[in-house]
Design an enzyme around this catalytic site. Sequence first.
Site, PDB file in Angstrom:
ATOM      1  N   GLY A  46     -25.101 -41.927 -20.575  1.00  0.00           N
ATOM      2  CA  GLY A  46     -25.231 -40.875 -19.573  1.00  0.00           C
ATOM      3  C   GLY A  46     -26.619 -40.271 -19.623  1.00  0.00           C
ATOM      4  N   GLN A  51     -32.692 -33.521 -18.662  1.00  0.00           N
ATOM      5  CA  GLN A  51     -33.348 -34.232 -19.763  1.00  0.00           C
ATOM      6  C   GLN A  51     -34.675 -34.865 -19.357  1.00  0.00           C
ATOM      7  OE1 GLN A  51     -29.414 -36.276 -20.692  1.00  0.00           O
ATOM      8  NE2 GLN A  51     -30.383 -36.314 -22.690  1.00  0.00           N
ATOM      9  N   CYS A  91     -27.296 -37.977 -28.557  1.00  0.00           N
ATOM     10  CA  CYS A  91     -27.977 -37.517 -27.340  1.00  0.00           C
ATOM     11  C   CYS A  91     -29.377 -38.105 -27.312  1.00  0.00           C
ATOM     12  CB  CYS A  91     -28.054 -35.988 -27.328  1.00  0.00           C
ATOM     13  SG  CYS A  91     -28.819 -35.319 -25.840  1.00  0.00           S
ATOM     14  N   LEU A  92     -29.765 -38.602 -26.145  1.00  0.00           N
ATOM     15  CA  LEU A  92     -31.101 -39.189 -26.011  1.00  0.00           C
ATOM     16  C   LEU A  92     -32.185 -38.138 -26.236  1.00  0.00           C
ATOM     17  CD1 LEU A  92     -30.427 -41.490 -22.926  1.00  0.00           C
ATOM     18  CD2 LEU A  92     -30.713 -42.206 -25.315  1.00  0.00           C
ATOM     19  N   HIS A 133     -20.464 -33.560 -21.878  1.00  0.00           N
ATOM     20  CA  HIS A 133     -21.792 -33.551 -22.511  1.00  0.00           C
ATOM     21  C   HIS A 133     -22.890 -33.391 -21.446  1.00  0.00           C
ATOM     22  CE1 HIS A 133     -24.718 -35.340 -25.617  1.00  0.00           C
ATOM     23  NE2 HIS A 133     -25.392 -35.459 -24.483  1.00  0.00           N
ATOM     24  N   GLU A 134     -22.751 -34.135 -20.336  1.00  0.00           N
ATOM     25  CA  GLU A 134     -23.776 -34.075 -19.280  1.00  0.00           C
ATOM     26  C   GLU A 134     -23.711 -32.754 -18.509  1.00  0.00           C
ATOM     27  OE1 GLU A 134     -25.834 -36.182 -19.807  1.00  0.00           O
ATOM     28  OE2 GLU A 134     -24.673 -37.775 -20.739  1.00  0.00           O
ATOM     29  N   HIS A 137     -25.611 -30.235 -20.342  1.00  0.00           N
ATOM     30  CA  HIS A 137     -27.069 -30.318 -20.133  1.00  0.00           C
ATOM     31  C   HIS A 137     -27.476 -29.517 -18.896  1.00  0.00           C
ATOM     32  CE1 HIS A 137     -28.639 -32.973 -23.211  1.00  0.00           C
ATOM     33  NE2 HIS A 137     -27.789 -33.946 -22.927  1.00  0.00           N
TER      34      HIS A 137
HETATM   35  O1  GNR Z   1     -25.987 -42.220 -24.911  1.00  0.00           O
HETATM   36  C1  GNR Z   1     -25.261 -41.267 -25.201  1.00  0.00           C
HETATM   37  N1  GNR Z   1     -24.178 -41.487 -25.981  1.00  0.00           N
HETATM   38  C2  GNR Z   1     -23.198 -40.540 -26.198  1.00  0.00           C
HETATM   39  C3  GNR Z   1     -22.270 -40.792 -27.202  1.00  0.00           C
HETATM   40  C4  GNR Z   1     -21.252 -39.912 -27.450  1.00  0.00           C
HETATM   41  C5  GNR Z   1     -21.154 -38.764 -26.702  1.00  0.00           C
HETATM   42  C6  GNR Z   1     -22.072 -38.478 -25.704  1.00  0.00           C
HETATM   43  C7  GNR Z   1     -23.088 -39.371 -25.447  1.00  0.00           C
HETATM   44  S1  GNR Z   1     -24.213 -39.034 -24.182  1.00  0.00           S
HETATM   45  C8  GNR Z   1     -25.620 -39.911 -24.738  1.00  0.00           C
HETATM   46  C9  GNR Z   1     -26.713 -39.921 -23.678  1.00  0.00           C
HETATM   47  C10 GNR Z   1     -27.193 -38.520 -23.438  1.00  0.00           C
HETATM   48  O2  GNR Z   1     -27.909 -37.910 -24.187  1.00  0.00           O
HETATM   49  N2  GNR Z   1     -26.759 -37.919 -22.368  1.00  0.00           N
HETATM   50  O3  GNR Z   1     -27.100 -36.642 -22.122  1.00  0.00           O
HETATM   51 NI    NI Z   2     -27.452 -35.741 -24.030  1.00  0.00          NI
END
Ligand code: GNR
Ligand code: NI
Length: 168
Positions: A46, A51, A91-92, A133-134, A137
Amino acid sequence: MALLPILRFPDTRLHTVAAPVTIFDDSIRTLVRNLADTMYEAPGVGLAATQVNVHKQVIVIDVSEARNDLKVLINPRLLKADGIQFCEEGCLSVPGVYEEVQRALHVQVEAHDADGKLFLLEAQDLLAVCVQHEMDHLKGRVFVEYLSRMKQARIRQRIDKELRRKAA
Ligand code: GNR
Ligand code: NI
């Protein structure tokens, strides 16, 4: 193909609250395409516009094994959340950090696609985690903020040390 640079925690721009998209034009479709390219290249499941320092309510997600099930969520609205699950999240914007976070097991979200069409998404398991999670953000929230003070302090220490090492 355009790859966008991803902001790294603790960059304060990650705490910016994203504004809703009001006009669904080519610039939004280009943003969606660039977000998707950047997510697939990373690789991640995601990516939120926040980001890449674009503070609009735009999210791309693909949790499929084959990486061929892109979901685009613009101006997402949470309608329902129930149950509990624990997932090891990454998270990236916080590379190298993987920690368990508590999330709803099941969510129902209403959002617009890249053409402005409204749709309903029912999600569970990893897709539900990713949606939450997104959406965090877009509100300026990063998953590490759910961790204990001590774990957050350790993450900051590790990042500071790495930055000093690179500067030296
Ligand atoms: O790549 C991602 N893997 C992930 C793994 C477990 C829970 C959430 C994520 S999201 C993350 C990519 C990202 O940072 N999205 O904002
Ligand atoms: Ni993230």
